[in-house]
Design a protein around this motif. Sequence first.
Motif, PDB file in Angstrom:
ATOM      1  N   ARG A 186       0.802  -1.218   0.000  1.00  0.00           N
ATOM      2  CA  ARG A 186       0.000   0.000   0.000  1.00  0.00           C
ATOM      3  C   ARG A 186       0.844   1.281   0.000  1.00  0.00           C
ATOM      4  N   HIS A 187       2.139   1.161  -0.164  1.00  0.00           N
ATOM      5  CA  HIS A 187       2.958   2.371  -0.310  1.00  0.00           C
ATOM      6  C   HIS A 187       3.902   2.210  -1.496  1.00  0.00           C
ATOM      7  N   ASP A 188       4.060   3.269  -2.260  1.00  0.00           N
ATOM      8  CA  ASP A 188       4.828   3.201  -3.505  1.00  0.00           C
ATOM      9  C   ASP A 188       6.314   2.934  -3.322  1.00  0.00           C
ATOM     10  N   HIS A 189       6.881   3.390  -2.204  1.00  0.00           N
ATOM     11  CA  HIS A 189       8.335   3.285  -2.020  1.00  0.00           C
ATOM     12  C   HIS A 189       8.675   2.220  -0.993  1.00  0.00           C
ATOM     13  N   PRO A 190       9.879   1.647  -1.086  1.00  0.00           N
ATOM     14  CA  PRO A 190      10.297   0.697  -0.052  1.00  0.00           C
ATOM     15  C   PRO A 190      10.428   1.401   1.300  1.00  0.00           C
ATOM     16  N   LEU A 191      10.326   0.646   2.375  1.00  0.00           N
ATOM     17  CA  LEU A 191      10.381   1.208   3.725  1.00  0.00           C
ATOM     18  C   LEU A 191      11.670   0.790   4.421  1.00  0.00           C
ATOM     19  N   VAL A 192      12.157   1.674   5.258  1.00  0.00           N
ATOM     20  CA  VAL A 192      13.398   1.441   6.006  1.00  0.00           C
ATOM     21  C   VAL A 192      13.015   1.152   7.458  1.00  0.00           C
ATOM     22  N   TYR A 193      13.768   0.252   8.119  1.00  0.00           N
ATOM     23  CA  TYR A 193      13.481  -0.055   9.517  1.00  0.00           C
ATOM     24  C   TYR A 193      14.208   0.917  10.446  1.00  0.00           C
ATOM     25  N   PHE A 194      13.540   1.381  11.489  1.00  0.00           N
ATOM     26  CA  PHE A 194      14.138   2.248  12.510  1.00  0.00           C
ATOM     27  C   PHE A 194      13.814   1.702  13.893  1.00  0.00           C
ATOM     28  N   GLU A 195      14.815   1.628  14.771  1.00  0.00           N
ATOM     29  CA  GLU A 195      14.553   1.262  16.168  1.00  0.00           C
ATOM     30  C   GLU A 195      13.833   2.416  16.836  1.00  0.00           C
ATOM     31  N   LYS A 196      14.199   3.622  16.438  1.00  0.00           N
ATOM     32  CA  LYS A 196      13.614   4.802  17.058  1.00  0.00           C
ATOM     33  C   LYS A 196      13.740   5.983  16.112  1.00  0.00           C
ATOM     34  N   ILE A 197      12.719   6.828  16.078  1.00  0.00           N
ATOM     35  CA  ILE A 197      12.867   8.104  15.396  1.00  0.00           C
ATOM     36  C   ILE A 197      12.551   9.221  16.389  1.00  0.00           C
ATOM     37  N   TYR A 198      13.045  10.389  16.092  1.00  0.00           N
ATOM     38  CA  TYR A 198      12.949  11.490  17.044  1.00  0.00           C
ATOM     39  C   TYR A 198      11.942  12.528  16.552  1.00  0.00           C
ATOM     40  N   LEU A 199      10.895  12.038  15.937  1.00  0.00           N
ATOM     41  CA  LEU A 199       9.857  12.909  15.394  1.00  0.00           C
ATOM     42  C   LEU A 199       8.712  12.950  16.391  1.00  0.00           C
ATOM     43  N   HIS A 200       8.497  14.106  16.976  1.00  0.00           N
ATOM     44  CA  HIS A 200       7.460  14.249  17.989  1.00  0.00           C
ATOM     45  C   HIS A 200       6.089  13.952  17.390  1.00  0.00           C
ATOM     46  N   GLY A 201       5.367  13.043  18.016  1.00  0.00           N
ATOM     47  CA  GLY A 201       4.011  12.748  17.572  1.00  0.00           C
ATOM     48  C   GLY A 201       3.899  11.987  16.257  1.00  0.00           C
ATOM     49  N   ALA A 202       4.941  11.237  15.891  1.00  0.00           N
ATOM     50  CA  ALA A 202       4.854  10.437  14.662  1.00  0.00           C
ATOM     51  C   ALA A 202       3.736   9.403  14.803  1.00  0.00           C
ATOM     52  N   ARG A 203       2.949   9.232  13.757  1.00  0.00           N
ATOM     53  CA  ARG A 203       1.783   8.333  13.803  1.00  0.00           C
ATOM     54  C   ARG A 203       1.889   7.247  12.754  1.00  0.00           C
ATOM     55  N   CYS A 204       1.288   6.119  13.065  1.00  0.00           N
ATOM     56  CA  CYS A 204       1.238   5.000  12.125  1.00  0.00           C
ATOM     57  C   CYS A 204       0.158   5.283  11.083  1.00  0.00           C
ATOM     58  N   SER A 205       0.480   5.046   9.849  1.00  0.00           N
ATOM     59  CA  SER A 205      -0.459   5.391   8.790  1.00  0.00           C
ATOM     60  C   SER A 205      -1.643   4.422   8.741  1.00  0.00           C
ATOM     61  N   VAL A 206      -1.563   3.313   9.427  1.00  0.00           N
ATOM     62  CA  VAL A 206      -2.700   2.383   9.459  1.00  0.00           C
ATOM     63  C   VAL A 206      -3.582   2.632  10.691  1.00  0.00           C
ATOM     64  N   CYS A 207      -2.988   2.579  11.888  1.00  0.00           N
ATOM     65  CA  CYS A 207      -3.817   2.676  13.104  1.00  0.00           C
ATOM     66  C   CYS A 207      -3.858   4.084  13.670  1.00  0.00           C
ATOM     67  N   ASN A 208      -3.006   4.972  13.171  1.00  0.00           N
ATOM     68  CA  ASN A 208      -2.901   6.366  13.635  1.00  0.00           C
ATOM     69  C   ASN A 208      -2.528   6.502  15.102  1.00  0.00           C
ATOM     70  N   LEU A 209      -1.942   5.465  15.692  1.00  0.00           N
ATOM     71  CA  LEU A 209      -1.415   5.595  17.056  1.00  0.00           C
ATOM     72  C   LEU A 209       0.056   5.995  16.972  1.00  0.00           C
ATOM     73  N   LEU A 210       0.607   6.410  18.110  1.00  0.00           N
ATOM     74  CA  LEU A 210       2.002   6.844  18.148  1.00  0.00           C
ATOM     75  C   LEU A 210       2.919   5.770  17.565  1.00  0.00           C
ATOM     76  N   CYS A 211       3.894   6.201  16.829  1.00  0.00           N
ATOM     77  CA  CYS A 211       4.720   5.251  16.093  1.00  0.00           C
ATOM     78  C   CYS A 211       6.120   5.831  15.964  1.00  0.00           C
ATOM     79  N   ASP A 212       6.879   5.802  17.067  1.00  0.00           N
ATOM     80  CA  ASP A 212       8.239   6.341  16.972  1.00  0.00           C
ATOM     81  C   ASP A 212       9.305   5.339  17.419  1.00  0.00           C
ATOM     82  N   GLU A 213       8.888   4.097  17.700  1.00  0.00           N
ATOM     83  CA  GLU A 213       9.861   3.068  18.045  1.00  0.00           C
ATOM     84  C   GLU A 213       9.534   1.797  17.298  1.00  0.00           C
ATOM     85  N   ASN A 214      10.568   1.090  16.859  1.00  0.00           N
ATOM     86  CA  ASN A 214      10.375  -0.177  16.171  1.00  0.00           C
ATOM     87  C   ASN A 214       9.355  -0.041  15.042  1.00  0.00           C
TER      88      ASN A 214
END
Length: 251
Positions: free
Chosen positions: A113-141
């Motif tokens: 469901r996304h045009d580009h390949p995805l990269v894995y991150f243990e953690k990102i430092y983006l305040h309030g990052a959300r999951c595009s499917v469930c829209n819950l917080l998504c800044d680790e793993n």
Amino acid sequence: MPWLQLLLECEEEIPYGARAFKCTDCSNSLCSFYLHPHCVRKPKETEYPFHPNHPLTTLLQMPPIDESEKLQCIACCRRIDNVFLLHCTESECSNINLDIGCVFRKPAVKYQRHDHPLVYFEKIYLHGARCSVCNLLCDENLFRCYACNFNIHPECLLKPLKIIFDDHVHPLTLTSLLIEKEEQNGYYCDNCDEITDPLADVYWCKHENCWFGAHIDCIPQERITEVVEASSPQILEENLAASLTKLMLRD
Ligand SMILES: [Zn+2]
Ligand SMILES: [Zn+2]
Ligand SMILES: [Zn+2]
Ligand SMILES: [Zn+2]
Ligand SMILES: [Zn+2]
Ligand SMILES: [Zn+2]
Ligand SMILES: [Zn+2]
């Protein structure tokens, strides 16, 4: 020191007082890794072609203070406070900077469901990052396309795309009502009668004139009578295959 192996070392002594690059990326205070400036391998391109229109340049010196204040890695969103970074010199691209840890990240999975390949991150430092499917917080793993700021939990990446729910006659498809129907206010879930988060996906019936939708969480595994289309992300990085398989087998 994750990028140690990616840099060249000559093992010659660094004269006392000479300029050198020191590892500042490491939480280990005993790390005393130094490199001659001429021994730093300059990455010419990223493993992940996220910015194909302009060439990226390695910067081995911090830009003036007022600019460096807001230097942020576009991939992990961490403030860049050491000198190793890759950036785009085009004036409209001042936000296109990658720290050294992210330069070498490889595409991990391709999600249907996304045009580009995805990269894995243990953690990102983006305040309030959300999951595009469930829209819950998504800044680790998480998996992330940093060109699009698309983030997704591993569990959400594996949600089946099309299912038969035991309480509805037609198949239901994992859908963003906001994108597909421009539905800005959410939808009353036909399972629990509560309104859905307009930014979260729902399982939606695409049968003509049939309005039926439910929260993702309202359709637990045991109420799925058939998976019509599984999510089968294409694994691009071998190391990840094992951990993702474990996750898939868990439920
Ligand atoms: Zn050297
Ligand atoms: Zn980064
Ligand atoms: Zn650019
Ligand atoms: Zn999620
Ligand atoms: Zn993308
Ligand atoms: Zn239906
Ligand atoms: Zn519900």
